[in-house]
Design an enzyme around this catalytic site. Structure first.
Site, PDB file in Angstrom:
ATOM      1  N   SER A 127       0.829  -1.195   0.000  1.00 14.47           N
ATOM      2  CA  SER A 127       0.000   0.000   0.000  1.00 14.47           C
ATOM      3  C   SER A 127       0.864   1.245   0.000  1.00 14.47           C
ATOM      4  O   SER A 127       1.999   1.242   0.492  1.00 14.47           O
ATOM      5  CB  SER A 127      -0.871  -0.027   1.263  1.00 14.47           C
ATOM      6  OG  SER A 127      -1.427   1.234   1.532  1.00 14.47           O
ATOM      7  N   TYR A 154      -2.170  -0.417  10.724  1.00 16.44           N
ATOM      8  CA  TYR A 154      -2.396  -1.040   9.406  1.00 16.44           C
ATOM      9  C   TYR A 154      -1.231  -0.715   8.469  1.00 16.44           C
ATOM     10  O   TYR A 154      -0.650  -1.602   7.849  1.00 16.44           O
ATOM     11  CB  TYR A 154      -3.718  -0.545   8.794  1.00 16.44           C
ATOM     12  CG  TYR A 154      -3.791  -0.795   7.309  1.00 16.44           C
ATOM     13  CD1 TYR A 154      -3.969  -2.080   6.802  1.00 16.44           C
ATOM     14  CD2 TYR A 154      -3.635   0.246   6.386  1.00 16.44           C
ATOM     15  CE1 TYR A 154      -4.001  -2.317   5.441  1.00 16.44           C
ATOM     16  CE2 TYR A 154      -3.673   0.014   5.016  1.00 16.44           C
ATOM     17  CZ  TYR A 154      -3.850  -1.270   4.555  1.00 16.44           C
ATOM     18  OH  TYR A 154      -3.868  -1.506   3.200  1.00 16.44           O
ATOM     19  N   LYS A 158       2.030  -3.220   6.668  1.00 18.37           N
ATOM     20  CA  LYS A 158       2.483  -3.296   5.277  1.00 18.37           C
ATOM     21  C   LYS A 158       3.995  -3.068   5.206  1.00 18.37           C
ATOM     22  O   LYS A 158       4.717  -3.754   4.475  1.00 18.37           O
ATOM     23  CB  LYS A 158       1.747  -2.257   4.420  1.00 18.37           C
ATOM     24  CG  LYS A 158       0.255  -2.519   4.265  1.00 18.37           C
ATOM     25  CD  LYS A 158      -0.035  -3.856   3.589  1.00 18.37           C
ATOM     26  CE  LYS A 158      -1.504  -4.059   3.308  1.00 18.37           C
ATOM     27  NZ  LYS A 158      -1.801  -5.397   2.770  1.00 18.37           N
TER      28      LYS A 158
END
Length: 345
Positions: A127, A154, A158
């Protein structure tokens, strides 16, 4: 012989669209999903589009033994596209351990099993959050832009997962990987047979927009109108999910069929930034539907502005996202209307 691809999180939003594109490109697909944020009926939509029902296994990838059983059952798997992850920025701030356990352990289990079962390559769903809030001089961000500290757990998962893949390949593991850092996927398949259907209250902008437009939600809140952007609202690079899915097919072909570096990184976006307010206004223009919306306070974990430089993916993968924004938003509305027609929402 057809190559078989394992798609984790394959009944999810991006996973289902990628499964369709893989099948249409001649690959066989095995989907693994624990259905924590998707529904089994997605398989029906995939089958109606392609005429092929993908193999499906309900497995939680945190369970090493259950994951290994998938590779034993399908020994022909040659590549993995790994989508399965918890993905809501706001929820990750509230439940960090859930995100670290779910997003990191699942990847470690897959990587550990790949050499044992002769799986050649993995495409990792990363991302643009790994770039954090880029400095103005680094916009649009390239693949070599410095990584800022993640603004949410989050985003941090990644970043950590990218590092795990790097370290594993650097250690001499006999696998290849392409890491796709994508921006904000939106829209739905033109058939309206698959699309974005989050469980509960949506965390992403477009489902909230369409659900507000159809009356499921009373009002849309735009979080923050005092950002340093032309209209004060956050700017993102919104990419059509079908264009994004096609990038995964191009990446998988590159990993399995060409002799390139064992690890490569690509930004996957449109190369343009649109503000939240622009999305709302373009949706209204594309559909003729007036939205009930208001401004609210900023939301923790949100990045002010980010969009990608996608020249490298355009050149090396021979791929480009070129669907007009109005068409993309119209596809999301068509999907929402189909959900209403089917009595789902």
């Amino acid at each position: 012989m057809k190559q078989t691809i394992l798609v984790t999180g394959g009944t999810g939003f991006i996973g289902s669209h990628t499964t369709v594109e893989l099948q249409q490109a001649g690959y066989d697909v095995v989907i693994v999903d624990n259905l924590s944020n998707s529904k089994i009926e997605v398989l029906d939509g995939i089958e109606k589009i392609t005429g092929i029902r993908p193999a499906f296994e309900k497995v939680d990838l945190r369970d090493y033994d259950a994951t290994e059983q998938v590779f034993k059952k399908y020994p022909q798997i040659s590549g993995i596209i790994h989508f399965a992850a918890s993905k809501a920025v706001g929820e990750s701030v509230q439940k960090p351990l859930l995100y670290y356990r779910n997003n990191i352990v699942s990847l470690i289990n897959l990587l550990d099993l790949m050499p044992k079962y002769d799986v050649k390559g993995i495409i990792f769903s990363s991302s643009c959050t790994v770039y954090g809030q880029p400095k103005p001089e680094n916009l649009p961000v390239t693949e070599t832009a410095p990584h800022q500290k993640a603004t949410s757990p989050y985003g941090n998962t990644k970043e950590i997962n990218e590092q795990i893949i790097y370290d594993y390949i650097h250690s001499g593991a006999n696998i290849k990987s392409i890491i796709l850092r994508y921006f904000n996927p939106i829209g739905a398949h033109p058939s309206a047979l698959i699309g974005e259907l989050p469980n509960g209250v949506p965390n992403n902008l477009i489902p909230f927009v369409t659900q507000t437009a159809i009356g499921v939600r009373e009002q849309l809140t735009i979080f923050g109108n005092d950002y340093d952007t032309p209209d004060g609202t956050c700017i993102r690079d919104y990419i059509y999910v079908v264009d994004l899915a096609k990038a995964h097919v191009a990446a998988m072909t590159r990993v399995l069929d060409t002799d390139n570096d064992k690890l490569e990184y690509f930004n996957i976006g449109t190369g343009n930034g649109n503000s939240t307010l622009e999305i709302v206004e373009t949706f209204q223009k594309a559909t003729g539907v007036k939205l009930n919306w208001k401004y609210g306070p900023r939301r923790e974990g949100d990045i002010e502005k980010i969009w990608g430089n996608v020249d490298y993916a355009n050149k090396v993968l021979g791929w480009k996202a070129d669907t007009p924004l109005e068409d993309v938003l119209a596809s999301a509305w068509k999907w929402q209307l189909k959900l209403r027609e089917d009595g789902i929402m």
